[in-house]
Design a protein around this motif. Structure first.
Motif: not given
Length: 532
Positions: A304-328
Motif C-alpha cells: 500500500i505504501q510503496v504503491c502510493s509512493k510510486t504513483v506520487v513519483a509518476l505524477r511528478k514526472g519522476e519516471q526513473r525514481f518511480a521505477r526504483v520504488i516499484f522494483q523495490s
C-alpha cells in the motif's frame, strides 16, 4: 492516495487480521462443517454485496470530496441525499432477494442445505452494511479518513466479541438438538447462526458510531458560499454518476469472488461422501485460506505504501525514481512471501496439529503454500494499475486467470481426482497466471529490466536453505518441546538466518533501502555486520 488514505488502508488491514482471527475462533466452536455452512452463506452475501454496494464508500467519498473542494456544496448535498435513497432502495431489494432465494442458493446451487437458514438470517446485514458504507462515504467526502478506519476495526472487534457470546449460547442449544436427532450437523449450524447474528448486531453499532461521527465531521467544516457552486444533480444523474464511477471496482470484486463460488460448486458436485466433503471444504476455508490470508494481509501494509509512493513519483514526472520504488516493492514482497510460504510448507504438520485439523490441513499447506507469493504480487500489481486508472487491464487479466482456474480445477477434480487439493492447485495456477500477466504489463509500462538474480533467485535460495534448516530443527526439537514451541523456535531461528543470508549475499542496494518500509532498520543491521 494521500497519507491519510494510506493510513486508513493500513488500519483496515489490521481489521482484516481481526476478521481472520474470528474465523479461527468460530471454526474452533463450530467445527469444520460449521465453517462450510457459514462460508456458503457468506459467499452468497458477498456476491450480492459486491453488486449492490462494493466500493460504495470510496466512490462516494471521492465524488463528494471533488464537489466540496470546488465549493459545490449544494451539489454535494444533493448527491449525498440521492445516493442514500438509492442505496436504501437497493438494499431492501437485495435483502429480499437473499431471503427469498436462500433455499434455491443453499440447497440447489451450492447443495449445502444447512446454509439456507444462515443466508436468511444474514440478509439484513446487506441493508445495514449498505447504510454504513454510505456514512463512511459521507465522512471520506469531508476528507476525514479516521472514522472509516475506526469503524472498520470496531466492526471486526464487535463481530469477534458477539461471536464468542452468541456462538457459545446457540451452539449449546444446537448440541441438544443434535443429540436428540443423532447428528452433529445442527450443533455446527446453530453455532454458525451465532456468527451470523454477531454480524448483524455489530453492523447496527457501527452505523450508530458513523452517524455520530458524520455529524461531528460536518459541524467542524465551515461552509462558505462559492462562485463555483452549481445547481444540484437530479436523482437519476446522481445515481448514474455514482454507479458508473464504482463499476470497475465492483467488477474486480466479482471476478475475485468468482473462483470461490465456482470452487464450492465444482467441489460439491464431485464429492461422493457429503459429510467428508463438507469437512474438507471447512478446513480449506477455515484453515488454509485464513493462514494464507494472514500472510498476505501482513504484507499489504508494505505494498500500500510503496504503491502510493510510486504513483506520487509518476505524477511528478519522476519516471526513473518511480521505477526504483516499484522494483523495490517487488523485491521486499518476494522476500517476505517466500519466507512465509516456506515456513508454512515445511512446518505444515505442526501448524495442522495446533489447529486440530488432522492431515487435511497439512496436505493443503504443503501443496498450496506457493499461493502466498503469487497472490501477494498479483494484489500489489493490481493495486498499482487501479491507482493509475488501468482498471480495464486488471479486469481482463482477472478474467483470464479465472478461466485458467476453472480449467485447472476441472482437470484436477475429474481427471486426477485430487479432491480438495484440486482447489489449491487450481488457485496456484490461476494466481500464477494473474501475477505473471500483471507483472508483464507493469514492466512494459515502467520499463523495468531483468532483475531475476537480485529480486527472485537469491531470496528463493535463502528460503530453501532455511526450509531445510526448519526440517532438521523440527526433528530434533519436536519430541522434547511439542508442536507450539517447536514452531515458534524454528520460525524465529529461520527468520534470523534468512535475513543474515540476504545481508551477506548483499541482496539490497542503497536505493531500495531508502524506499522500502523498514529500510533504515535493515541498513543499521547490515552495518552492524559490516555487509552494507
Amino acid at each position: 492516495m494521500n497519507s491519510n488514505e494510506v493510513k486508513r488502508c493500513k488500519i483496515q488491514g489490521f481489521a482484516d487480521m481481526i476478521a481472520l482471527a474470528t474465523v479461527l475462533v468460530v471454526g474452533g466452536m463450530a467445527g469444520d462443517k460449521g465453517i462450510t455452512y457459514v462460508a456458503a452463506a457468506l459467499l452468497a452475501y458477498a456476491v450480492l454485496w459486491a453488486l449492490y454496494s462494493g466500493k460504495a464508500a470510496d466512490t462516494l467519498g471521492k465524488l463528494l470530496r471533488i464537489r466540496n473542494v470546488k465549493g459545490q456544496y449544494k451539489s454535494a448535498d444533493a448527491l449525498r441525499r440521492n445516493v442514500m435513497l438509492f442505496q436504501l432502495a437497493a438494499g431492501v431489494f437485495v435483502t429480499m432477494v437473499l431471503v427469498i432465494g436462500a433455499g434455491a442458493i443453499g440447497e440447489k446451487l451450492f447443495q449445502v442445505q444447512y446454509s439456507t437458514f444462515l443466508m436468511m438470517l444474514l440478509a439484513p446485514a446487506l441493508l445495514l452494511r449498505g447504510v454504513s458504507a454510505i456514512f463512511m462515504g459521507f465522512c471520506q467526502g469531508e476528507s476525514a479518513e479516521l472514522p472509516t478506519a475506526v469503524a472498520s476495526v470496531l466492526r471486526r472487534v464487535f463481530i469477534l466479541l458477539f461471536s464468542l457470546i452468541f456462538c457459545r449460547g446457540l451452539g449449546s442449544y444446537g448440541q441438544k438438538v443434535s443429540n436428540l436427532l443423532v447428528t452433529d450437523n445442527f450443533a455446527a449450524m446453530y453455532t454458525g447462526v451465532g456468527a451470523v447474528l454477531a454480524i448483524n448486531v455489530s453492523e447496527i453499532f457501527v452505523i450508530i458510531f458513523l452517524l455520530v461521527m458524520q455529524k461531528v465531521v460536518r459541524r467542524s467544516k465551515r461552509r462558505e458560499p462559492s462562485a463555483g457552486m452549481r445547481s444540484a444533480e437530479s436523482f437519476m444523474e446522481a445515481v448514474q454518476n455514482f454507479t458508473v464511477n464504482r463499476a470497475p471496482y465492483f467488477a474486480v470484486q466479482l471476478l475475485l469472488l468468482l473462483p470461490m463460488v465456482l470452487g464450492l460448486l465444482f467441489f460439491r458436485k464431485s464429492t461422493v461422501d457429503w459429510e467428508a466433503g463438507m469437512t474438507d471444504y471447512g478446513v480449506f476455508c477455515g484453515k488454509y485460506l485464513v493462514l494464507g490470508g494472514f500472510c498476505i494481509v501482513l504484507m499489504s501494509g508494505i505494498f500500500i505504501q510503496v504503491c502510493s509512493k510510486t504513483v506520487v513519483a509518476l505524477r511528478k514526472g519522476e519516471q526513473r525514481f518511480a521505477r526504483v520504488i516499484f522494483q523495490s516493492g517487488i523485491h521486499i514482497i518476494v522476500i517476505y512471501s517466500l519466507f512465509f510460504a516456506g515456513i508454512l510448507a515445511v512446518m505444515a504438520e505442526q501448524v495442522s496439529n495446533l489447529l486440530n485439523s488432522g492431515t487435511v490441513a497439512a496436505k493443503l499447506l504443503r501443496g498450496g503454500a506457493l499461493i502466498i507469493p503469487f497472490a501477494a504480487l498479483a494484489l500489489y500489481f493490481a493495486r498499482f494499475l487501479m491507482l493509475t486508472g488501468k482498471s480495464l487491464l486488471v479486469l481482463g487479466v482477472l478474467l483470464i486467470s479465472d478461466i485458467v482456474y476453472v480449467l485447472s480445477m476441472t482437470l484436477f477434480l475429474n481427471v486426477w481426482k485430487a479432491g480438495i487439493l484440486a482447489l489449491v492447485y487450481a488457485g496456484i495456477m490461476g494466481g500464477a497466471v494473474c501475477c505473471i500477466l500483471l507483472g508483464v504489463i507493469i514492466c512494459r509500462q515502467l520499463r523495468i529490466g531483468g532483475v531475476w538474480l537480485h529480486t527472485f533467485l537469491i531470496p528463493a535460495g535463502a528460503a530453501c536453505a532455511v526450509g531445510f534448516l526448519c526440517m532438521f530443527l523440527a526433528k530434533i526439537l519436536l519430541p522434547h518441546l511439542g508442536d507450539g514451541v517447536t514452531l515458534l523456535v524454528c520460525s524465529v531461528v529461520s527468520w534470523a538466518i534468512y535475513w543474515l543470508i540476504l545481508l551477506f549475499a548483499r541482496n539490497f542496494n542503497d536505493q531500495e533501502l531508502e524506499c522500502i518500509p523498514g529500510g533504515k532498520w535493515i541498513t543499521s543491521f547490515g552495518q552492524l555486520f559490516h555487509v552494507l
